[in-house]
Every structure is written in structure tokens, then in C-alpha cells.
Motif scaffolding. Sequence first.
Motif, short mmCIF file in Angstrom:
data_model
loop_
_atom_site.label_atom_id
_atom_site.label_comp_id
_atom_site.label_asym_id
_atom_site.label_seq_id
_atom_site.Cartn_x
_atom_site.Cartn_y
_atom_site.Cartn_z
N SER A 233 0.83 -1.21 0.00
CA SER A 233 0.00 0.00 0.00
C SER A 233 0.86 1.25 0.00
O SER A 233 0.65 2.18 -0.78
N ILE A 234 1.83 1.28 0.89
CA ILE A 234 2.67 2.47 1.04
C ILE A 234 3.46 2.74 -0.24
O ILE A 234 3.56 3.88 -0.69
N LYS A 235 4.00 1.68 -0.85
CA LYS A 235 4.76 1.87 -2.09
C LYS A 235 3.87 2.43 -3.20
O LYS A 235 4.30 3.31 -3.96
N ALA A 236 2.65 1.93 -3.30
CA ALA A 236 1.73 2.46 -4.31
C ALA A 236 1.41 3.92 -4.03
O ALA A 236 1.44 4.76 -4.94
N LEU A 237 1.11 4.24 -2.78
CA LEU A 237 0.76 5.61 -2.40
C LEU A 237 1.93 6.56 -2.66
O LEU A 237 1.72 7.70 -3.11
N GLU A 238 3.14 6.10 -2.40
CA GLU A 238 4.33 6.95 -2.64
C GLU A 238 4.53 7.25 -4.12
O GLU A 238 5.20 8.22 -4.47
N ASN A 239 3.94 6.43 -4.98
CA ASN A 239 3.98 6.67 -6.42
C ASN A 239 2.73 7.40 -6.91
O ASN A 239 2.49 7.49 -8.12
N GLY A 240 1.94 7.93 -5.95
CA GLY A 240 0.77 8.71 -6.31
C GLY A 240 -0.40 7.89 -6.83
O GLY A 240 -1.32 8.43 -7.46
N ILE A 241 -0.38 6.60 -6.55
CA ILE A 241 -1.43 5.70 -7.03
C ILE A 241 -2.45 5.47 -5.91
O ILE A 241 -2.08 5.22 -4.76
N GLY A 242 -3.73 5.53 -6.25
CA GLY A 242 -4.78 5.21 -5.29
C GLY A 242 -4.74 3.74 -4.91
O GLY A 242 -4.27 2.90 -5.69
N VAL A 243 -5.22 3.43 -3.70
CA VAL A 243 -5.16 2.06 -3.20
C VAL A 243 -6.49 1.63 -2.62
O VAL A 243 -7.07 2.30 -1.77
N LEU A 244 -6.98 0.50 -3.12
CA LEU A 244 -8.05 -0.25 -2.46
C LEU A 244 -7.38 -1.51 -1.93
O LEU A 244 -6.99 -2.38 -2.71
N CYS A 245 -7.22 -1.58 -0.62
CA CYS A 245 -6.46 -2.66 -0.01
C CYS A 245 -7.41 -3.67 0.63
O CYS A 245 -8.25 -3.31 1.46
N GLU A 246 -7.25 -4.93 0.24
CA GLU A 246 -8.11 -5.97 0.79
C GLU A 246 -8.01 -5.96 2.31
O GLU A 246 -6.98 -5.64 2.88
N LYS A 247 -9.13 -6.29 2.94
CA LYS A 247 -9.15 -6.30 4.40
C LYS A 247 -8.40 -7.53 4.93
O LYS A 247 -8.33 -8.54 4.25
N PRO A 248 -7.81 -7.43 6.14
CA PRO A 248 -7.65 -6.21 6.93
C PRO A 248 -6.58 -5.33 6.28
O PRO A 248 -5.63 -5.83 5.70
N MET A 249 -6.76 -4.02 6.39
CA MET A 249 -5.83 -3.13 5.72
C MET A 249 -4.40 -3.35 6.20
O MET A 249 -3.46 -3.40 5.42
N GLY A 250 -4.24 -3.53 7.51
CA GLY A 250 -2.95 -3.88 8.08
C GLY A 250 -3.13 -5.00 9.07
O GLY A 250 -4.24 -5.27 9.53
N VAL A 251 -2.05 -5.67 9.41
CA VAL A 251 -2.13 -6.78 10.36
C VAL A 251 -2.45 -6.27 11.77
O VAL A 251 -3.07 -6.97 12.56
N ASN A 252 -2.06 -5.03 12.05
CA ASN A 252 -2.36 -4.43 13.35
C ASN A 252 -2.55 -2.92 13.16
O ASN A 252 -2.32 -2.38 12.08
N ARG A 253 -2.94 -2.26 14.23
CA ARG A 253 -3.25 -0.83 14.13
C ARG A 253 -2.01 -0.01 13.75
O ARG A 253 -2.12 0.98 13.00
N ALA A 254 -0.85 -0.41 14.26
CA ALA A 254 0.37 0.33 13.94
C ALA A 254 0.61 0.36 12.43
O ALA A 254 1.05 1.38 11.89
#
Length: 327
Positions: free
Chosen positions: A83-104
Amino acid sequence: METKIRWGIVGPGKIARKFVSDVLLVPDAEVAAVASRSLERAKEFANEYDVKHTFGSYDDLFRSGTVDVVYIATPHNFHKDLSIKALENGIGVLCEKPMGVNRAEVVEQVNASKQNNAFLMEALWSRFNPSIQKVKQLIDDGAIGDLKYIHADFAFYGLDKGLDSRLLNPSLASGTILDIGIYPIFLSYLLLGMPYDIMAVSKFHENGTELQTSMIFDYPNAQAMLYSGFTSNSKMEAEISGTIGEVFLNPRWHEADGFTLVKGEETDKVDLPLTGIGYYYEILEVHKCLRESKIESDHWSHQNSLDLSELLDTVREKCGVSFPFET
């Protein structure tokens, strides 16, 4: 942005195939690219869906300039970094759930969305399901009185999967809580908000994978009984009960095609057939947000994902669920 919104698929597995079947139903959507760690797998997917661009590296897709938004459908433990790599390239992200393994992890993803002014949404497709939307509206309008009780489960037999599968391999964030427990937890959060206390207990595989979990979410004036499991099937009809009525979401409730409203002697059955499998509705939401230059959805916001990840963390902590890669 071009007339059609160009989608990239990150991780061309079973879930991605289901998702793409619904992307193809959206007139202003185009599946423009697919990436896998195996170029052969990417090409196989591209041939199946007539996708123009194929990549044997996720980074190559992110740097290619061929997409406006990506759908990340890899195992859970890869969601944050991709997700972060895509966002850093200015690309929108729809990330399958759960978005992250934990809140951090979710905090990092949200920060990356804000810092790069790029759209990010967790693919919690049930939030956009027409039946769940309608039921929430009925409850908010007081149709069943004061909401007092929710029962929601999600279970299927998964012990026939290999120990290297995402369901049973702890190194891939295995277990029911993140994979399917997230759905009943989401429903309780959607309708009742954040509980003030959570009780939960789990059963485990000999390799450490959590296999079934029962939860009670306690609210000042209501309770939710929630369950997820890989050890057996369940009916998966959600019951939502208030002081003057009840609503039953059709099984499997997370992809419901209707519901039943019961008040006294009156029973009202409402049919709301789905377009496609049901991913269609979250795709429409992503398109709306992208065309309005939003970095988050009003209906499933960054804060919603942060709250949900907090609830998942709490359940895992109560049950003693952790993964080898977590510090």
C-alpha cells in the motif's frame, strides 16, 4: 485522469479474480495492469482477462504509470508495504481487508495516504452492500426501537487447507480473526460503535494458528455476540434486535441479497439482488472518490479502518494471538 479509471491488480489470486469479474461490470473501469512476483502468473491472469500490461514485480507496476488505482489482494502481511509503495507513487489504493495486520500498520498506511495526497480505502465491501446499507438506515431511523443485541458469525470448514496456506500459516498472518472475524466485528462497530469492553476466547491449531474465536462486545445499553471459525460451517444469518423489532440479514449476511424485518406479528421480507458478486458497490465508491480527488471515503474512512484495527488488536490480545513477524 483518463475517461476510464485504470485498475492495477496486485496479487492475481482467487480473490483478485472475483474482484475483477465485478470491475468488468463497471462501465468507466478498465483492468489495465497486473503484477505478481511470478511473471508467469501475471501473464496467465492477463490472458484470462485481456489485461494490457503485465509485471513480474510489484514495484515495476507502481512505477509504470499505467494505472490510477490498485487493488491489493496479497496475503495480509504484505498489505502495509505494498500500500505504502503504491501511495508513494501517487497511485490510489483499495487494499483488501484487513488493511494492516495491526493498528500500527494501518497508522503507517493512513499517514502515507495523507503525505502523498493519494486515495486509500480498506476493501470492506460489506459496508457498501445494499442490504447492509438499508438495514443501517432502518436502525438509524428507529425502525426496531433501541438496538439491544446483535448476533453475527462467519465460519466455514478450513482445516482441509494446507499448512502453508494463508489460512493456516502463521507467517502469513493466519487464523480466523483477521480473515473472517473482521466481518462480525465490523457489523457490531457499524451499528453500535466502539464497545467499552470486549471478552473473547480462542481455540488453536497445534502450529499456533487461531482456529475459532467467540467474542462478546459490551456496550452501555447493548451487547453483541460474535464468532468466527475454520472448524465447521455456520448458518451466517445476522440477527439485529431492538426494543420493538428485529432484522435478519440473509445468509451469508456479509454478502446479503436481502433481509427480513419483524415487528410484532408483521414480517416484511425485502429482496435486494446484488450486481455481480457484490464487489461492484465498493468499486463505484472508489471511482466516486477518485473523481472527486478525495483521499478517503466518507462511508469507510481512514478513522473507520483505524477503529476496526484497534478492535482486532484487542480481540487478538485477549485471546493471545500473535504472529512470528510481529515484534
